[in-house]
Design an enzyme around this catalytic site. Structure first.
Site, PDB file in Angstrom:
ATOM      1  N   GLU A  34       0.824  -1.215   0.000  1.00  0.00           N
ATOM      2  CA  GLU A  34       0.000   0.000   0.000  1.00  0.00           C
ATOM      3  C   GLU A  34       0.858   1.265   0.000  1.00  0.00           C
ATOM      4  O   GLU A  34       0.532   2.249  -0.651  1.00  0.00           O
ATOM      5  CB  GLU A  34      -0.965   0.008   1.188  1.00  0.00           C
ATOM      6  CG  GLU A  34      -2.082  -1.026   1.071  1.00  0.00           C
ATOM      7  CD  GLU A  34      -3.003  -0.768  -0.114  1.00  0.00           C
ATOM      8  OE1 GLU A  34      -2.998   0.346  -0.648  1.00  0.00           O
ATOM      9  OE2 GLU A  34      -3.714  -1.711  -0.518  1.00  0.00           O
ATOM     10  N   TYR A 117      -6.041   6.649   4.406  1.00  0.00           N
ATOM     11  CA  TYR A 117      -6.246   5.609   3.398  1.00  0.00           C
ATOM     12  C   TYR A 117      -5.514   4.322   3.785  1.00  0.00           C
ATOM     13  O   TYR A 117      -6.100   3.239   3.823  1.00  0.00           O
ATOM     14  CB  TYR A 117      -5.776   6.082   2.005  1.00  0.00           C
ATOM     15  CG  TYR A 117      -5.652   4.900   1.079  1.00  0.00           C
ATOM     16  CD1 TYR A 117      -6.795   4.331   0.514  1.00  0.00           C
ATOM     17  CD2 TYR A 117      -4.419   4.284   0.855  1.00  0.00           C
ATOM     18  CE1 TYR A 117      -6.705   3.189  -0.265  1.00  0.00           C
ATOM     19  CE2 TYR A 117      -4.318   3.150   0.073  1.00  0.00           C
ATOM     20  CZ  TYR A 117      -5.454   2.611  -0.484  1.00  0.00           C
ATOM     21  OH  TYR A 117      -5.379   1.473  -1.228  1.00  0.00           O
ATOM     22  N   ASP A 135      -9.633   5.733  -2.088  1.00  0.00           N
ATOM     23  CA  ASP A 135      -8.541   6.344  -2.847  1.00  0.00           C
ATOM     24  C   ASP A 135      -9.145   7.107  -4.031  1.00  0.00           C
ATOM     25  O   ASP A 135     -10.371   7.211  -4.160  1.00  0.00           O
ATOM     26  CB  ASP A 135      -7.508   5.283  -3.285  1.00  0.00           C
ATOM     27  CG  ASP A 135      -8.046   4.384  -4.375  1.00  0.00           C
ATOM     28  OD1 ASP A 135      -9.271   4.426  -4.656  1.00  0.00           O
ATOM     29  OD2 ASP A 135      -7.254   3.631  -4.977  1.00  0.00           O
ATOM     30  N   CYS A 189     -13.463   1.929 -14.896  1.00  0.00           N
ATOM     31  CA  CYS A 189     -14.012   3.288 -14.749  1.00  0.00           C
ATOM     32  C   CYS A 189     -12.833   4.264 -14.591  1.00  0.00           C
ATOM     33  O   CYS A 189     -12.673   4.925 -13.584  1.00  0.00           O
ATOM     34  CB  CYS A 189     -14.933   3.353 -13.532  1.00  0.00           C
ATOM     35  SG  CYS A 189     -15.904   4.858 -13.472  1.00  0.00           S
ATOM     36  N   CYS A 196     -17.607   1.877 -20.153  1.00  0.00           N
ATOM     37  CA  CYS A 196     -18.918   1.589 -19.567  1.00  0.00           C
ATOM     38  C   CYS A 196     -19.528   0.299 -20.118  1.00  0.00           C
ATOM     39  O   CYS A 196     -20.234  -0.410 -19.398  1.00  0.00           O
ATOM     40  CB  CYS A 196     -19.863   2.759 -19.801  1.00  0.00           C
ATOM     41  SG  CYS A 196     -19.264   4.292 -19.049  1.00  0.00           S
ATOM     42  N   CYS A 199     -18.667  -2.586 -17.988  1.00  0.00           N
ATOM     43  CA  CYS A 199     -18.769  -2.343 -16.544  1.00  0.00           C
ATOM     44  C   CYS A 199     -19.956  -3.100 -15.937  1.00  0.00           C
ATOM     45  O   CYS A 199     -21.071  -3.041 -16.465  1.00  0.00           O
ATOM     46  CB  CYS A 199     -18.949  -0.843 -16.308  1.00  0.00           C
ATOM     47  SG  CYS A 199     -19.093  -0.436 -14.563  1.00  0.00           S
ATOM     48  N   CYS A 205     -25.684   2.665 -13.090  1.00  0.00           N
ATOM     49  CA  CYS A 205     -24.794   3.821 -12.926  1.00  0.00           C
ATOM     50  C   CYS A 205     -25.550   5.138 -13.138  1.00  0.00           C
ATOM     51  O   CYS A 205     -26.128   5.398 -14.194  1.00  0.00           O
ATOM     52  CB  CYS A 205     -23.647   3.728 -13.928  1.00  0.00           C
ATOM     53  SG  CYS A 205     -22.582   5.185 -13.899  1.00  0.00           S
TER      54      CYS A 205
HETATM   55  S1  SF4 Z   1     -20.951   2.539 -16.110  1.00  0.00           S
HETATM   56 FE1  SF4 Z   1     -20.562   4.093 -14.554  1.00  0.00          FE
HETATM   57  S2  SF4 Z   1     -19.263   3.086 -13.043  1.00  0.00           S
HETATM   58 FE2  SF4 Z   1     -19.204   1.853 -14.904  1.00  0.00          FE
HETATM   59  S3  SF4 Z   1     -17.428   2.572 -16.087  1.00  0.00           S
HETATM   60 FE3  SF4 Z   1     -19.205   3.731 -16.787  1.00  0.00          FE
HETATM   61  S4  SF4 Z   1     -19.167   5.565 -15.528  1.00  0.00           S
HETATM   62 FE4  SF4 Z   1     -17.891   4.078 -14.498  1.00  0.00          FE
END
Ligand code: SF4
Length: 289
Positions: A34, A117, A135, A189, A196, A199, A205
């Site tokens: 870390e 952190y 972070d 992200c 996205c 994701c 989101c």
């Molecule tokens: S969907 Fe939302 S959380 Fe996922 S990468 Fe895109 S902006 Fe980031």
């Protein structure tokens, strides 16, 4: 609200195989990783971390080394004050905690060089504690997925911690959820080009649902490196790391043409305790003269 199960399931499949995530990594190994990972990419940290763990598997082993040797082994990870603080931290853990990194956030926070952190990252990733680990990556994911903003505003430790605390699932999966949130910010992200379509949070989101509005806060200052005091300090440290004992001034003078900047940087290294001067005017890593 983020669906913790979705995120943890994604992490189960997509987590990078990083050496400090492997079974058998001690709390000391997590703490060292870390500290090294602060402002330094994974690819640069991994080989150095492996060397350190082979050489200094316990805090007492690191504490027994002279500071100069610790700085030499830090190599080119940058921000070498971290190495000195880690050395001091190892000494305190060895002397006051039986050579075992503490598990409790407040005790961790009292160690040299351990901030908000790192204390929580160690408590969570080494001991499975349920505590918010925040972070830059986590702040960005939460800003987008939960608050619908393109990026996080300026950091505020208390607000950020309570924000993420409210998202944590129960203790059984909280640490893994935290690791997953960080991993998503580091690999999917990302700041400039969030993927996205890949994701796991896509359908929930808030930023995507809002039509991906542009960031309307203050533009972030991009840290340059070339020509900065940080670069010059690094060049001066390179000379000392590459020699076994003290060096004369001309060996340092050749690394940078601007004498005023060079002197300022050397002075700051002396003040920070990263360099020491001998009675006959030569320069060395701490304790190496
Ligand atoms: S969907 Fe939302 S959380 Fe996922 S990468 Fe895109 S902006 Fe980031």
């Amino acid at each position: 609200m983020l669906d913790a199960d979705t995120l943890v399931s994604w992490f189960d499949v997509n987590a990078r195989d990083l050496p400090w995530r492997r079974p058998g990594t001690t709390a000391w190994g997590v703490l060292v990783s870390e500290i090294m990972l602060q402002q330094t990419p994974v690819a640069r940290v991994a080989p150095i971390w492996l060397e350190w763990m082979a050489r200094w598997p316990l805090p007492s082993a690191l504490a027994a080394e002279p500071a100069g040797e610790v700085l030499r082994a830090w190599g080119k990870l940058g921000y070498p004050r971290r190495a000195l603080r880690l050395h001091e931290c190892a000494r305190v853990v060895a002397a006051e905690h039986g050579d075992v990194v503490p598990s409790d956030v407040d005790t961790l926070l009292a160690l040299p060089g351990i901030g908000a952190y790192t204390a929580r990252a160690v408590a969570a990733f080494a001991y499975g504690a349920r505590c918010p680990v925040v972070d830059t990556n986590v702040r960005r994911v939460v800003a987008r997925a939960v608050h619908g903003a393109a990026d996080a505003g300026p950091p505020s430790t208390n607000r950020d911690l309570s924000d993420v605390d409210g998202l944590l699932p129960g203790v059984a999966t909280a640490a893994r959820f935290s690791a997953a949130l960080m991993e998503l910010g580091a690999t999917v992200c990302t700041a400039r080009t969030p993927r996205c379509a890949d994701c796991p949070l896509w359908t929930e989101c808030a930023w995507v649902r809002a039509g991906r509005p542009v960031y309307n806060g203050k533009p972030k200052t991009v840290q340059r490196f070339a020509g900065t005091d940080r670069q010059v300090r690094g060049l001066l440290m390179d000379v000392l790391r590459d020699t076994a004992g003290p060096v004369r001034r001309p060996m340092l003078d050749v690394v940078w043409a601007d004498a005023a900047q060079r002197d300022r940087c050397l002075d700051s290294l002396l003040v920070d305790g990263l360099v020491e001067q001998t009675t006959d005017g030569r320069f060395a890593l701490p304790g190496e003269h």
